[in-house]
Design an enzyme around this catalytic site. Structure first.
Site, PDB file in Angstrom:
ATOM      1  N   CYS A 160     -54.823 -36.341  15.978  1.00 51.39           N
ATOM      2  CA  CYS A 160     -54.615 -34.955  16.376  1.00 51.39           C
ATOM      3  C   CYS A 160     -54.412 -34.958  17.892  1.00 51.39           C
ATOM      4  O   CYS A 160     -55.286 -35.407  18.633  1.00 51.39           O
ATOM      5  CB  CYS A 160     -55.846 -34.145  15.981  1.00 51.39           C
ATOM      6  SG  CYS A 160     -55.765 -32.431  16.501  1.00 51.39           S
TER       7      CYS A 160
ATOM      8  N   CYS B 292     -60.761 -19.392  19.166  1.00 48.22           N
ATOM      9  CA  CYS B 292     -60.442 -20.779  19.497  1.00 48.22           C
ATOM     10  C   CYS B 292     -60.920 -21.103  20.915  1.00 48.22           C
ATOM     11  O   CYS B 292     -60.619 -20.385  21.868  1.00 48.22           O
ATOM     12  CB  CYS B 292     -58.934 -20.993  19.392  1.00 48.22           C
ATOM     13  SG  CYS B 292     -58.409 -22.645  19.900  1.00 48.22           S
TER      14      CYS B 292
ATOM     15  N   ASN C  30     -64.911 -23.018  12.598  1.00 49.01           N
ATOM     16  CA  ASN C  30     -65.815 -23.868  13.373  1.00 49.01           C
ATOM     17  C   ASN C  30     -66.380 -23.050  14.515  1.00 49.01           C
ATOM     18  O   ASN C  30     -65.668 -22.269  15.132  1.00 49.01           O
ATOM     19  CB  ASN C  30     -65.051 -25.082  13.907  1.00 49.01           C
ATOM     20  CG  ASN C  30     -64.612 -25.998  12.792  1.00 49.01           C
ATOM     21  OD1 ASN C  30     -65.422 -26.439  11.991  1.00 49.01           O
ATOM     22  ND2 ASN C  30     -63.313 -26.249  12.704  1.00 49.01           N
TER      23      ASN C  30
ATOM     24  N   CYS D 172     -61.149 -28.382  14.512  1.00 46.36           N
ATOM     25  CA  CYS D 172     -60.135 -27.372  14.819  1.00 46.36           C
ATOM     26  C   CYS D 172     -60.724 -26.273  15.688  1.00 46.36           C
ATOM     27  O   CYS D 172     -61.745 -25.686  15.349  1.00 46.36           O
ATOM     28  CB  CYS D 172     -59.642 -26.698  13.539  1.00 46.36           C
ATOM     29  SG  CYS D 172     -59.112 -27.825  12.274  1.00 46.36           S
TER      30      CYS D 172
ATOM     31  N   SER E 174     -50.244 -20.923  11.812  1.00 41.85           N
ATOM     32  CA  SER E 174     -51.606 -20.397  11.911  1.00 41.85           C
ATOM     33  C   SER E 174     -51.563 -18.898  11.673  1.00 41.85           C
ATOM     34  O   SER E 174     -51.341 -18.117  12.586  1.00 41.85           O
ATOM     35  CB  SER E 174     -52.177 -20.715  13.299  1.00 41.85           C
ATOM     36  OG  SER E 174     -52.293 -22.109  13.449  1.00 41.85           O
TER      37      SER E 174
ATOM     38  N   GLU F 199     -57.847 -33.405  25.239  1.00 46.30           N
ATOM     39  CA  GLU F 199     -58.558 -34.211  24.248  1.00 46.30           C
ATOM     40  C   GLU F 199     -57.635 -34.571  23.088  1.00 46.30           C
ATOM     41  O   GLU F 199     -56.699 -33.837  22.779  1.00 46.30           O
ATOM     42  CB  GLU F 199     -59.768 -33.434  23.712  1.00 46.30           C
ATOM     43  CG  GLU F 199     -60.835 -33.228  24.782  1.00 46.30           C
ATOM     44  CD  GLU F 199     -62.081 -32.509  24.287  1.00 46.30           C
ATOM     45  OE1 GLU F 199     -63.175 -32.996  24.580  1.00 46.30           O
ATOM     46  OE2 GLU F 199     -61.963 -31.466  23.620  1.00 46.30           O
TER      47      GLU F 199
ATOM     48  N   CYS G  13     -56.158 -16.956  21.333  1.00 48.75           N
ATOM     49  CA  CYS G  13     -56.791 -16.547  20.079  1.00 48.75           C
ATOM     50  C   CYS G  13     -58.305 -16.514  20.310  1.00 48.75           C
ATOM     51  O   CYS G  13     -58.887 -17.501  20.758  1.00 48.75           O
ATOM     52  CB  CYS G  13     -56.438 -17.517  18.958  1.00 48.75           C
ATOM     53  SG  CYS G  13     -54.647 -17.666  18.712  1.00 48.75           S
TER      54      CYS G  13
ATOM     55  N   CYS H 184     -54.286 -23.534  26.878  1.00 52.31           N
ATOM     56  CA  CYS H 184     -53.370 -22.842  25.975  1.00 52.31           C
ATOM     57  C   CYS H 184     -53.254 -21.398  26.431  1.00 52.31           C
ATOM     58  O   CYS H 184     -54.239 -20.808  26.880  1.00 52.31           O
ATOM     59  CB  CYS H 184     -53.889 -22.885  24.541  1.00 52.31           C
ATOM     60  SG  CYS H 184     -52.755 -22.180  23.317  1.00 52.31           S
TER      61      CYS H 184
END
Ligand code: SAH
Length: 366
Positions: free
Chosen positions: A121, A135, A316, A359, A240, A108, A132, A128
């Protein structure tokens, strides 16, 4: 492939590679590729102008090329991204696109238009490996690295939509590119660096976006941060961090079990010293997890008097996670503590939450 808690995946699974594309190649390599196709080298410049300046991939529209050449040269512009779905919010000024890659992998990208600028972005990996727990991208594991052109194409697609006036606000251009979509950019180092070069090289070599407008965000791969500092590309580094102490950061950002807070901050300061660019420290505020005043105080001590900016991100929501954003009063207290240390701090206005485009929410499912 989903991952066990704390498990890290550095090496992407070996997969078939996407077709070679103009945007994968330096200008010299484009001239060589064009010659291999039996065309004159200067056709590479013409083709580059069409792609990077006019943002077109339709060779039939390239009327300065002889008809026979058009067909041959189209081999350098294979379609790499297929739009599967587009979702908008903020009256059309935030726009998330789900892309299918040639092998079915999904990624995305998000375009965000503000009154004075447009930020894209972009994703650098399908999935990934950094795992984390807060996320959404990290939960599905790493599918594969993206190629340089697959990364660049996301920006070109956004630039094209803007130029065509498809985004409310009139025709515009991409000012900023942030590597804050899916993936850990520094775990796909080579392709990401080449993509950055394509973005910042002036047309017709590239898109001509200012390097100052490009931000590479990382969980903190210390050796790669060192390498990035030596590239001569003054991009902004975003780190981060999310916790100032190893005990908590080990759980929130599992790469911390390799490179500790002190090491990663040293790498960030070295990056700032070398590039003269202010490093951005990203810190998602998670209710009752990392938002205590004593942690703000510790963070303030660690970063004060450095070339730094702290970016607080209200957490988020992501599926399957019980964590939520901090209470407003805790957020305010956190900010105040940092300010007492003289640390520049802002709370990010996170866009796109309504469309799972903010995010940490990019998960790319159909
Ligand atoms: N892998 C890179 C690039 C992704 S950037 C990195 O981690 O830096 C995405 C940014 O959003 C990172 O700062 C990430 O930590 C943050 N983030 C991830 N999940 C989030 C969430 N649920 N709420 C807010 N920020 C989040």
């Amino acid at each position: 492939m989903s991952q066990q808690p704390g498990q890290l995946t550095f090496v992407a699974p070996r997969r078939a590679k996407p077709a070679r594309h103009l945007a994968d190649l330096s200008m010299a390599d484009r001239r060589a590729a064009v010659t291999e196709l039996g065309e004159k080298a200067f056709r590479a410049d013409q083709l580059s102008r069409h792609y990077f300046e006019r943002l077109t991939t339709d060779v039939q529209a390239m009327t300065d090329l002889p008809a026979a050449s058009r067909d041959k040269l189209s081999a350098l512009l294979p379609p790499l991204l297929t739009s599967v779905r587009e979702q908008t919010t903020d009256r059309g000024t935030t726009r998330k696109t789900l892309w299918r890659l040639f092998d079915g992998a999904l990624v995305e990208s998000v375009l965000m238009r503000y009154p004075d600028r447009v930020t894209m972005c972009v994703s650098s990996q399908a999935g990934c490996g950094m795992n984390c727990p807060f996320c959404a991208t990290g939960q599905a594991g790493l599918t594969r690295n993206m190629s340089t052109a697959e990364i660049v194409e996301q920006v070109v697609a956004g630039a094209r939509a803007l130029a065509a006036g498809e985004v409310p606000g009139g025709p515009g251009r991409v000012n900023n590119v942030v590597f804050m979509g899916m993936g850990e950019p520094l775990a796909n180092y080579k392709q990401v660096i080449q993509a950055v070069r394509r973005l910042v090289e002036p047309a017709p070599h590239g898109l001509g976006i200012s390097a100052r407008g490009v931000t590479v965000s990382t969980v903190g791969l210390v050796p790669a941060i060192g390498k990035l500092a030596d590239e001569g590309l003054p991009v902004t580094l975003a780190l981060s961090l999310h916790a100032p102490d190893d005990e908590l950061r080990d759980t929130l950002v599992p790469i911390n079990t390799r490179w500790k807070v002190a090491e990663v901050l040293d790498a960030a300061w070295a990056y700032a010293a070398k590039t003269k660019r202010r490093v951005s420290i990203e810190y998602a505020l998670i209710k009752d997890i990392n938002d205590q005043e004593w942690r703000a105080d510790l963070l303030g001590k660690l970063v004060k008097n450095k070339l730094v900016h702290v970016n607080l991100i209200p957490l988020n929501p992501t599926p399957g996670s019980k964590w939520t954003a901090s209470r407003p009063e805790d957020e305010r207290a956190f900010v105040r503590r940092l300010e007492l240390h003289g640390v520049p701090v802002t709370v990010r206005d996170t866009r796109g939450r309504e469309i799972d485009g903010a995010c940490g929410q990019l998960a790319a499912a159909e």
